[in-house]
Design an enzyme around this catalytic site. Structure first.
Site, PDB file in Angstrom:
ATOM      1  N   ASP A 343      78.971 -16.508  61.724  1.00  0.00           N
ATOM      2  CA  ASP A 343      77.604 -17.321  59.977  1.00  0.00           C
ATOM      3  C   ASP A 343      76.414 -15.900  60.243  1.00  0.00           C
ATOM      4  O   ASP A 343      75.766 -15.830  59.349  1.00  0.00           O
ATOM      5  CB  ASP A 343      76.775 -18.006  61.162  1.00  0.00           C
ATOM      6  CG  ASP A 343      77.093 -19.020  61.580  1.00  0.00           C
ATOM      7  OD1 ASP A 343      78.392 -19.403  61.030  1.00  0.00           O
ATOM      8  OD2 ASP A 343      76.662 -20.256  62.355  1.00  0.00           O
ATOM      9  N   GLY A 344      76.625 -14.764  60.672  1.00  0.00           N
ATOM     10  CA  GLY A 344      76.143 -13.657  60.320  1.00  0.00           C
ATOM     11  C   GLY A 344      76.449 -12.754  59.477  1.00  0.00           C
ATOM     12  O   GLY A 344      75.789 -12.037  58.444  1.00  0.00           O
ATOM     13  N   ASN A 422      68.699 -18.802  57.238  1.00  0.00           N
ATOM     14  CA  ASN A 422      67.952 -18.840  58.552  1.00  0.00           C
ATOM     15  C   ASN A 422      67.160 -19.569  58.327  1.00  0.00           C
ATOM     16  O   ASN A 422      66.333 -20.799  58.436  1.00  0.00           O
ATOM     17  CB  ASN A 422      68.529 -18.378  59.760  1.00  0.00           C
ATOM     18  CG  ASN A 422      70.276 -19.241  59.800  1.00  0.00           C
ATOM     19  OD1 ASN A 422      71.101 -19.859  59.224  1.00  0.00           O
ATOM     20  ND2 ASN A 422      70.636 -18.358  60.731  1.00  0.00           N
ATOM     21  N   ASP A 452      53.839 -17.381  72.444  1.00  0.00           N
ATOM     22  CA  ASP A 452      54.706 -16.579  71.701  1.00  0.00           C
ATOM     23  C   ASP A 452      54.949 -16.214  70.090  1.00  0.00           C
ATOM     24  O   ASP A 452      55.287 -14.978  69.927  1.00  0.00           O
ATOM     25  CB  ASP A 452      56.353 -16.985  72.714  1.00  0.00           C
ATOM     26  CG  ASP A 452      55.875 -16.491  74.216  1.00  0.00           C
ATOM     27  OD1 ASP A 452      54.580 -15.681  74.636  1.00  0.00           O
ATOM     28  OD2 ASP A 452      56.725 -16.507  74.870  1.00  0.00           O
TER      29      ASP A 452
END
Length: 579
Positions: A343-344, A422, A452
């Site tokens: 996917d990268g 994404n 966070d």
């Protein structure tokens, strides 16, 4: 502290030894005559101070502490006032800039309307003249014929009958001529065709033909809704009825998109995962097969071309780019993009195209592969079917992100827009404090995130970081923006899914203890200082990825194979049953 106590004579004693000192005129004790030996110095150091002096020193320190507290409060109030004044000044400047832009737009719109009205009035006047002028001519001819008829009636009855017949024929011909002209004019008005519009259409057709001739080297295609079988009920469109005041959705489409080539693809661009020997071997084999068997032009990255030339000099026919300007024009040359990796690699290939993206055929050579349905072992059959067409595709939406700095003078002094496939992540970075983020949807306040961080994700990225933070998995064809907090310090903060047409703005307030950090698809990390804002909306150009079967089947298979979704041992059938 009173002067009388400071000026009083000081006495020092130890046992029967006593030392006294006189008071000088300036109010300070002259101790040099009294200290004549080291013993006298030690005795002087060992003596306790006067009790009255300690009490006044304590009172003086308390007074100084009170004054320090008052000064601290005044400084904090001044800082808060300055921050509030800066915020109001920034809002005033933005509102003033917005009003100026609206005023300019209003002026431009008024000028356009004025010019349009002038042209329309001119065209209407010309049309009215064209319609009235034949009528006036006919009227003058009819008057002239009547005058001649009245003059000729005195010459004789026979001649009068002849002329009357001739006048009737001529009048009928004139009336027919006028009616035909009027009919043609009315027909033109009904069709909305005027001379200037016809010329404009001809010119636009010429320009489109010229552009089409220039773009002949890039394969053309068309998209259509796809159904399973000719008689399937899924091949329907959205139909909304408004009869009798009721709104009902009668039918829905399957939303499966099919791509059909109108001309044969000629150029293929290949992206590969770096630092992988198996990917390098497969890339060389695929390039050789595409060139020899399919006779297509091949583009690769500069790094990949250098690797291919290192392996063999026969790969000199492979093309690449040299600078960013050639990258911006890649979509005008490339018909198909092939990715070899996970996917990268798909994310990297999508980030190269800032505008339109050619169809991507992703081959799985990574770990999970939510967006890579094709297996590399059967790349020949897969590429043959893709090049032949038609194929099912998934339109994966992207987010377009802008960073607006507080130091910007107007809304247009922003960083370059960044496209993400994404998610975009805003977190606290290395700071140990909770991040503080004010979130707005269009012009409505959503919430203040204290935790966070926050994830703004596409539906394609719902199986990535958003899933790890507790977000839902969403089908990639669903248009929407996922609003997922990261470890919020609240029990009631649940993720949201916002519609695709909204604009989300995340701002770091001025009273935040620490700056925030933003990253786009896990890279290009940037700092957001107090007053800075991140604006996200749905991008215009989606990323089309080829499907092995269709978008739904590929999505379900990816979550089953990649995440083992809802994997559980089947309940035994020989247990107790309901009677």
């Amino acid at each position: 502290m009173s002067p009388s106590k400071l000026d009083s004579p000081a006495s020092y004693g130890n046992g029967d030894a006593s030392v006294s000192c006189s008071q000088p005129e300036n109010g300070f004790v002259d101790s040099l005559p009294l200290i004549q030996s080291e013993k006298a110095v030690q005795e002087l150091l060992q003596q306790t101070p006067v009790q009255g002096t300690d009490e006044h020193l304590i009172e003086f320190s308390e007074a100084l502490r009170t004054v320090a507290k008052a000064l601290r409060r005044a400084a904090e109030g001044k800082a808060a006032a300055q921050a509030e004044a800066a915020e109001w000044k920034r809002r005033y400047e933005l509102e003033r800039t917005r009003n100026l832009q609206m005023e300019r737009r209003g002026n431009v719109i008024s000028e356009i309307l004025q010019s349009w009205w002038t042209r329309t009035s001119l065209y209407n006047a010309m049309g009215l003249i064209r319609f009235i002028l034949p009528c006036l001519v006919c009227w003058e001819i009819w008057k002239e014929q009547n005058r001649r008829l009245s003059q000729e009636q005195s010459l004789g009855k026979s001649n009068g009958h002849f002329e009357a017949g001739r006048l009737e024929n001529s009048t009928n011909s004139l009336v027919l001529c006028s009616q035909s002209e009027e009919h043609s004019r009315v027909g033109s008005l009904e069709q909305g065709i005027c001379s200037h519009e016809v010329l404009r259409d001809v010119e636009s057709d010429f320009d489109s033909d010229t552009i089409h001739n220039k773009m002949m080297r890039k394969a053309s295609f068309k998209l259509s809704w796809r159904c399973k079988g000719e008689n399937s009920d899924q091949h329907k469109h959205d139909i909304v009825y408004f009869e009798r005041g009721n709104i009902t959705t009668a039918e829905r489409s399957s939303k499966q998109i099919s791509l059909k080539w109108e001309s044969q693809p000629q150029t293929v661009l290949i992206f590969t995962k770096p630092n992988s020997s198996s990917v390098r071997i497969l890339c060389a084999e695929m390039v050789r097969w595409l060139r020899e068997q399919r006779k297509v032009n091949i583009y690769v990255e500069p790094r990949v071309k250098a690797e291919l030339l290192t392996e063999s000099s026969d790969f000199n026919y492979v093309h690449t780019w040299k600078d960013d300007n050639e990258i911006l024009r890649l979509h005008t040359k490339v018909d198909i993009v092939v990715t070899l990796g996970g996917d990268g690699t798909v994310l990297w290939a999508a980030s190269v195209f800032k505008g339109p993206v050619p169809p991507i055929v992703p081959f799985s050579l990574g770990s999970l592969g939510f967006m890579t349905p094709f297996h590399s072992e059967h790349y020949r059959d897969c590429l043959d079917s893709v090049l032949k067409g038609p194929i099912s595709i998934t339109l994966r939406h992207r987010l377009q992100c802008h960073i607006i700095r507080d130091a910007a003078k107007n809304e247009y002094e922003v960083d370059e827009p960044i496209l993400v496939l994404n998610e975009v992540t805003i977190d606290r970075g290395i700071s140990s404090y909770l991040t503080n983020l004010e979130c707005y949807c269009d012009n409505s306040f959503v919430t203040c995130v204290q935790g966070d961080g926050l994830i703004l994700s596409t539906t394609s990225g719902s199986t990535a970081y958003s899933l790890a933070a507790g977000g839902s998995m969403v089908h990639p064809q669903v248009p929407g923006i996922l609003f997922t907090p990261i470890c919020p310090h609240s029990l009631s903060f649940r993720p949201l899914i916002l519609p695709e047409h909204v604009t989300v703005r995340v701002q770091v307030p001025f009273n935040s203890r620490n700056p925030a950090w933003v990253s786009f698809d896990g890279k290009d990390r940037k700092q957001l200082a107090a007053g800075d804002a991140l604006v996200c909306s749905m991008a215009t150009w989606p990323v089309p990825t080829a499907c092995q079967v269709d978008s739904t089947d590929d999505f379900l298979r990816s979550i089953h194979d990649g995440l083992h979704w809802n994997l559980r041992k089947t309940q035994s059938f020989d247990g107790p049953r309901d009677s």
